[in-house]
Write a protein that holds these residues in place. Sequence first.
Motif, PDB file in Angstrom:
ATOM      1  N   SER A 205      18.092  25.685 -48.582  1.00  0.00           N
ATOM      2  CA  SER A 205      18.254  26.686 -47.548  1.00  0.00           C
ATOM      3  C   SER A 205      17.029  26.724 -46.633  1.00  0.00           C
ATOM      4  CB  SER A 205      18.543  28.008 -48.240  1.00  0.00           C
ATOM      5  OG  SER A 205      17.992  29.067 -47.556  1.00  0.00           O
ATOM      6  N   GLN A 209      16.869  25.976 -42.580  1.00  0.00           N
ATOM      7  CA  GLN A 209      16.285  26.940 -41.655  1.00  0.00           C
ATOM      8  C   GLN A 209      15.241  26.285 -40.753  1.00  0.00           C
ATOM      9  OE1 GLN A 209      15.256  30.785 -43.581  1.00  0.00           O
ATOM     10  NE2 GLN A 209      16.802  30.288 -45.097  1.00  0.00           N
ATOM     11  N   ALA A 212      17.142  24.494 -38.182  1.00  0.00           N
ATOM     12  CA  ALA A 212      17.701  25.445 -37.215  1.00  0.00           C
ATOM     13  C   ALA A 212      16.655  25.860 -36.197  1.00  0.00           C
ATOM     14  CB  ALA A 212      18.259  26.672 -37.934  1.00  0.00           C
ATOM     15  N   PHE A 213      15.437  26.050 -36.675  1.00  0.00           N
ATOM     16  CA  PHE A 213      14.358  26.410 -35.757  1.00  0.00           C
ATOM     17  C   PHE A 213      14.205  25.354 -34.665  1.00  0.00           C
ATOM     18  CE2 PHE A 213      10.004  25.844 -34.360  1.00  0.00           C
ATOM     19  CZ  PHE A 213       9.660  27.110 -33.929  1.00  0.00           C
ATOM     20  N   ALA A 230      10.486  39.541 -27.703  1.00  0.00           N
ATOM     21  CA  ALA A 230      10.868  40.537 -28.696  1.00  0.00           C
ATOM     22  C   ALA A 230      10.737  41.941 -28.130  1.00  0.00           C
ATOM     23  CB  ALA A 230       9.961  40.405 -29.911  1.00  0.00           C
ATOM     24  N   PRO A 231      11.620  42.837 -28.548  1.00  0.00           N
ATOM     25  CA  PRO A 231      11.419  44.250 -28.251  1.00  0.00           C
ATOM     26  C   PRO A 231      10.221  44.746 -29.042  1.00  0.00           C
ATOM     27  CG  PRO A 231      13.269  43.959 -29.758  1.00  0.00           C
ATOM     28  CD  PRO A 231      12.840  42.592 -29.317  1.00  0.00           C
ATOM     29  N   PRO A 233       7.840  46.757 -31.634  1.00  0.00           N
ATOM     30  CA  PRO A 233       8.071  47.237 -33.000  1.00  0.00           C
ATOM     31  C   PRO A 233       8.443  48.706 -32.981  1.00  0.00           C
ATOM     32  CG  PRO A 233       5.903  46.171 -32.789  1.00  0.00           C
ATOM     33  CD  PRO A 233       6.481  46.266 -31.422  1.00  0.00           C
ATOM     34  N   ALA A 237      16.956  47.692 -32.588  1.00  0.00           N
ATOM     35  CA  ALA A 237      17.230  46.448 -33.305  1.00  0.00           C
ATOM     36  C   ALA A 237      16.946  46.473 -34.800  1.00  0.00           C
ATOM     37  CB  ALA A 237      16.442  45.292 -32.685  1.00  0.00           C
ATOM     38  N   ARG A 238      16.942  47.663 -35.402  1.00  0.00           N
ATOM     39  CA  ARG A 238      16.728  47.704 -36.843  1.00  0.00           C
ATOM     40  C   ARG A 238      17.937  47.165 -37.597  1.00  0.00           C
ATOM     41  NH1 ARG A 238      12.195  50.645 -38.037  1.00  0.00           N
ATOM     42  NH2 ARG A 238      10.782  50.108 -36.368  1.00  0.00           N
ATOM     43  N   ALA A 240      18.934  44.216 -38.362  1.00  0.00           N
ATOM     44  CA  ALA A 240      19.687  43.166 -37.687  1.00  0.00           C
ATOM     45  C   ALA A 240      19.433  41.811 -38.312  1.00  0.00           C
ATOM     46  CB  ALA A 240      19.320  43.133 -36.211  1.00  0.00           C
ATOM     47  N   GLY A 241      19.571  41.753 -39.618  1.00  0.00           N
ATOM     48  CA  GLY A 241      19.279  40.499 -40.308  1.00  0.00           C
ATOM     49  C   GLY A 241      20.197  39.392 -39.882  1.00  0.00           C
ATOM     50  N   ARG A 242      21.439  39.567 -40.075  1.00  0.00           N
ATOM     51  CA  ARG A 242      22.447  38.612 -39.716  1.00  0.00           C
ATOM     52  C   ARG A 242      23.624  39.433 -39.215  1.00  0.00           C
ATOM     53  NH1 ARG A 242      25.205  35.055 -38.888  1.00  0.00           N
ATOM     54  NH2 ARG A 242      23.855  34.764 -37.123  1.00  0.00           N
ATOM     55  N   GLN A 244      25.323  40.704 -37.135  1.00  0.00           N
ATOM     56  CA  GLN A 244      25.705  41.312 -35.883  1.00  0.00           C
ATOM     57  C   GLN A 244      26.193  40.202 -34.987  1.00  0.00           C
ATOM     58  OE1 GLN A 244      23.236  39.635 -35.951  1.00  0.00           O
ATOM     59  NE2 GLN A 244      21.560  40.242 -34.620  1.00  0.00           N
ATOM     60  N   GLU A 247      24.841  38.482 -30.659  1.00  0.00           N
ATOM     61  CA  GLU A 247      23.427  38.538 -30.333  1.00  0.00           C
ATOM     62  C   GLU A 247      23.190  37.555 -29.191  1.00  0.00           C
ATOM     63  OE1 GLU A 247      20.916  40.294 -31.081  1.00  0.00           O
ATOM     64  OE2 GLU A 247      19.318  39.053 -30.263  1.00  0.00           O
TER      65      GLU A 247
END
Lengths: 256, 256
Positions: A205, A209, A212-213, A230-231, A233, A237-238, A240-242, A244, A247
């Motif tokens: 995995s 990844q 994918a990067f 990025a927005p 901190p 966007a809390r 929001a691991g996967r 959603q 995106e």
Amino acid sequence: MATGRNHRPATRSRGIPEATVARLPLYLRALTALSERSVPTVSSEELASAAGVNSAKLRKDFSYLGSYGTRGVGYDVEYLVYQISRELGLTQDWPVVIVGIGNLGAALANYGGFASRGFRVAALIDADPALAGRQVAGIPVRHVDDLEAIIDANGVSIGVITTPGGAAQQVCDRLVAAGVTSILNFAPTVLTVPEGVDVRKVDLSIELQILAFHEQRKAAEAMGGEVPEAPAPGSAARGAGREQGPEGDIPAVMPA
Amino acid sequence: MATGRNHRPATRSRGIPEATVARLPLYLRALTALSERSVPTVSSEELASAAGVNSAKLRKDFSYLGSYGTRGVGYDVEYLVYQISRELGLTQDWPVVIVGIGNLGAALANYGGFASRGFRVAALIDADPALAGRQVAGIPVRHVDDLEAIIDANGVSIGVITTPGGAAQQVCDRLVAAGVTSILNFAPTVLTVPEGVDVRKVDLSIELQILAFHEQRKAAEAMGGEVPEAPAPGSAARGAGREQGPEGDIPAVMPA
DNA sequence: CGCTGTGAAGCGATTCACAGCC
DNA sequence: GGCTGTGAATCGCTTCACAGCG
């Protein structure tokens, strides 16, 4: 590494840099192929290209082993096969155990490259009593209760862990307590081991990844765009691991 | 690898060092675990220890992504999960194909970690007509003749090769020609690919050989002895790859 | 002349140590 | 006071370029 360092603080092992050690198996494979075609000698340039490295690196690597080449000629294939095998410790037999006989464990048990180079699967071990007694790849599966006895009886010093992540550390501890000092870990877990025990990790995995990067970067580059900023901190966007869905910064796919 | 470099000459990808990229998935995994335990924030020290690295390295790594922490407090777990996911490109879906549905290919198809983080197995592909139409892990196996059509129809840019070594380069060429730009190679073969295509290699046998090297060193060290010196080139010991039984320099096993 | 073996330069990654901010 | 963020020092690996040898 694949991946996963866990070695003692890169002290050179008997003067051979870790990075060189990691390439020796590659050279050995290329040399074995040449040997099978009865090629007597090979230049650093040819061998490097077969192994997928550059020739300066290869020559430097070999220089750590000694002066095994002949100037103006190249390297004697058979001789080099022997030297590298010896350096890697492949002139002796390494009994290994595989713990966790799921799909992956079974795949490894069946893997030919396993047996071919000095590694002998001494036992397959699983926690499922239903598997015990069955055979996989002609090797009987033993119950994990017997782990210590098996290690001991066969003098196993290398263990392969292919259990689910949750069981890995526990299995690891038992292996180490029983005398295993090298572990190849396929479970997606960071293993903690005492000083003197080597762990190498193979993690599918993680490899994906990393790909994918780079894939994302290529796609962003191709559109001339940067990956969006990025927005701040603590803002939105809390969670929001996967999962959603839209995106959609970047099209899901963009073949070159 | 993992293991196995084959990337473009370590130019920093969007300013993020390759070594850092390789660790991001590790951090992500540790963070996900914390997130599931509803831990709101974590210090570099804690997270580093969970990921198996030291905290200075972790802070440096995160500094390449931006200033996502809070001094005196630590990092917001959810926010960091999101940022790393985004950086790795995991907020989008990556369809992948697995070519070569032997033991290993089947193991990968069944591997849960695959689907969990944005990777979707679009198809399983094999050259054996007998397999075509069968299902593995609920995914139908397609014949390799359809490879190009499958890549195209699903917009696949990542391919996983689990064929025997002999078929790997050929499969690789077809994947690349069909538009795949990232390849995860499990076959024991050095793949040649055009510029712009990323290859990562996972090689069980290489990992074991590296462990054997260290294992041998530990054993030699324990007896206070050095690994014996090599005979001069061109002298004896020709053709001694493996299978010569009593090379017995070092006892076959020596648990610490 | 050809190809190995290697000092030296170059470069990326890691580690140190502390300034800066909450 | 505690912990992040980062310049500076260090380390190890790679690459260069050529001396040395067959």
